[in-house]
Motif scaffolding. Structure first.
Motif, PDB file in Angstrom:
ATOM      1  N   ASP A   1       0.845  -1.181   0.000  1.00  0.00           N
ATOM      2  CA  ASP A   1       0.000   0.000   0.000  1.00  0.00           C
ATOM      3  C   ASP A   1       0.887   1.240   0.000  1.00  0.00           C
ATOM      4  O   ASP A   1       1.980   1.228   0.590  1.00  0.00           O
ATOM      5  N   SER A   2       0.405   2.293  -0.649  1.00  0.00           N
ATOM      6  CA  SER A   2       1.185   3.532  -0.688  1.00  0.00           C
ATOM      7  C   SER A   2       1.054   4.343   0.592  1.00  0.00           C
ATOM      8  O   SER A   2       1.801   5.293   0.802  1.00  0.00           O
ATOM      9  N   SER A   3       0.117   3.974   1.455  1.00  0.00           N
ATOM     10  CA  SER A   3      -0.121   4.707   2.693  1.00  0.00           C
ATOM     11  C   SER A   3       0.681   4.115   3.846  1.00  0.00           C
ATOM     12  O   SER A   3       0.496   2.947   4.222  1.00  0.00           O
TER      13      SER A   3
ATOM     14  N   GLY B   1       4.631   0.849  -0.708  1.00  0.00           N
ATOM     15  CA  GLY B   1       5.152   0.898  -2.064  1.00  0.00           C
ATOM     16  C   GLY B   1       4.167   1.515  -3.033  1.00  0.00           C
ATOM     17  O   GLY B   1       2.959   1.547  -2.784  1.00  0.00           O
ATOM     18  N   ASP B   2       4.694   2.013  -4.138  1.00  0.00           N
ATOM     19  CA  ASP B   2       3.876   2.536  -5.219  1.00  0.00           C
ATOM     20  C   ASP B   2       3.198   1.368  -5.933  1.00  0.00           C
ATOM     21  O   ASP B   2       3.860   0.395  -6.306  1.00  0.00           O
ATOM     22  N   LEU B   3       1.892   1.474  -6.160  1.00  0.00           N
ATOM     23  CA  LEU B   3       1.160   0.336  -6.709  1.00  0.00           C
ATOM     24  C   LEU B   3       1.596  -0.012  -8.120  1.00  0.00           C
ATOM     25  O   LEU B   3       1.566  -1.181  -8.508  1.00  0.00           O
ATOM     26  N   ALA B   4       1.992   0.961  -8.891  1.00  0.00           N
ATOM     27  CA  ALA B   4       2.415   0.692 -10.263  1.00  0.00           C
ATOM     28  C   ALA B   4       3.872   0.259 -10.332  1.00  0.00           C
ATOM     29  O   ALA B   4       4.247  -0.586 -11.146  1.00  0.00           O
ATOM     30  N   GLY B   5       4.711   0.834  -9.461  1.00  0.00           N
ATOM     31  CA  GLY B   5       6.140   0.593  -9.578  1.00  0.00           C
ATOM     32  C   GLY B   5       6.688  -0.528  -8.717  1.00  0.00           C
ATOM     33  O   GLY B   5       7.836  -0.949  -8.923  1.00  0.00           O
ATOM     34  N   TRP B   6       5.900  -1.047  -7.762  1.00  0.00           N
ATOM     35  CA  TRP B   6       6.401  -2.091  -6.864  1.00  0.00           C
ATOM     36  C   TRP B   6       6.778  -3.341  -7.655  1.00  0.00           C
ATOM     37  O   TRP B   6       6.075  -3.761  -8.564  1.00  0.00           O
TER      38      TRP B   6
ATOM     39  N   SER C   1      -6.015  -6.925  -6.632  1.00  0.00           N
ATOM     40  CA  SER C   1      -6.150  -5.537  -6.200  1.00  0.00           C
ATOM     41  C   SER C   1      -7.628  -5.219  -6.052  1.00  0.00           C
ATOM     42  O   SER C   1      -8.401  -5.343  -7.000  1.00  0.00           O
TER      43      SER C   1
ATOM     44  N   TRP D   1      -6.647   4.804  -8.287  1.00  0.00           N
ATOM     45  CA  TRP D   1      -5.756   5.883  -7.854  1.00  0.00           C
ATOM     46  C   TRP D   1      -4.521   5.991  -8.741  1.00  0.00           C
ATOM     47  O   TRP D   1      -3.732   6.921  -8.591  1.00  0.00           O
ATOM     48  N   VAL D   2      -4.330   5.027  -9.626  1.00  0.00           N
ATOM     49  CA  VAL D   2      -3.145   5.000 -10.497  1.00  0.00           C
ATOM     50  C   VAL D   2      -3.559   5.468 -11.889  1.00  0.00           C
ATOM     51  O   VAL D   2      -4.496   4.920 -12.472  1.00  0.00           O
TER      52      VAL D   2
END
Length: 255
Positions: free
Chosen positions: A60-62, A83-88, A99, A105-106
């Motif tokens: 999660d990004s939070s 982590g960033d959802l797109a970049g993890w 997901s 959000w991406v």
């Protein structure tokens, strides 16, 4: 930005789509599973219970959500990361990537689908659901208030809606060698409590808005929005009816 307590206020309504999504995921014994947008980790732990032999990673990004997830008891093999959802990037190719109500959000889902599929092992499954209610009165009213002169300088007119149509998701994923099962469901939630739709939005849609405004202006924004939502969503003795549409995709990669 995220408040775990506020987000889980409507826990049952937010969990139901996850179980409906998971019911269409047919994988026997994966070893690597990930949950992108894991929040407080409640549903990540469900994945670990279904596949006890797997390493299950919730991302999660939070920071607030991940800290709350780590505080709660988890089965062996479960870990949580910020982590960033797109970049993890997973440590090994994934056999299941889930997901639940996070990918909206991406931005740029055309590119995102390629990045997600690249994380998968052969015959792996990508399963996600995203809200598709951006034209509902709730979101239109949020955008109406954010365009007011008091708030527009900090907020602008509104954020882009990145969610694609079912046909577009099928086309994107089929082009990446995936076999796609996609569907849409509209739920009628009867939300309990006073200002129920406002409370729902305070757990999700309004989080970045209030974070951008700060405490004083955030309170003013909520005071402007509340009466508009009450008029659009009148409460009844059984609760406040709230229609919410979601899109579901389960896609399997070829061998």
């Amino acid at each position: 930005m995220w408040d775990p307590t506020q987000y889980t206020r409507f826990r049952d309504e937010r969990k139901r789509p996850f179980f409906e999504l998971l019911s269409r995921v047919e994988v026997d014994a994966p070893t690597q599973v990930a949950d992108l947008g894991c929040g407080t980790g409640d549903l990540t732990r469900v994945l670990a219970e279904r596949w006890p032999g797997a390493v299950v990673c919730g991302v999660d990004s939070s920071v607030e959500m991940v800290e709350e997830a780590r505080r709660r008891p988890s089965p062996e093999g479960v870990r949580f990361e910020v982590g960033d959802l797109a970049g993890w990037e997973p440590p090994a190719p994934l056999e299941v990537l889930v997901s639940n109500a996070a990918l909206h959000w991406v931005p740029d889902h055309a590119a995102l689908m390629g990045r997600l599929v690249a994380k998968l092992a052969p015959s792996a499954v990508l399963a996600f659901q995203v809200p598709a209610n951006f034209e509902a009165a709730s979101h239109r009213l949020v955008d109406e208030v954010r365009r007011l002169p008091r708030f527009a300088p900090k907020l602008g007119a509104g954020r882009a809606r990145p969610v694609e149509t079912l046909e577009r998701y099928e086309s994107l994923l089929a082009g990446l060698g995936m076999t796609v099962d996609a569907w849409e469901t509209t739920y009628l939630h009867l939300l309990p409590g006073e200002d129920a739709v406002l409370q729902w939005l305070l757990g999700t849609t309004l989080r970045p808005v209030l974070a951008a405004l700060g405490a004083e202006e955030g309170r003013a924004f909520v005071e402007e929005l509340g009466p508009r939502l009450r008029q659009a969503y009148p409460a009844h003795a059984r609760g406040t009816p709230f229609l919410f549409t979601r899109r579901f995709v389960v896609a399997r990669r070829g061998n």
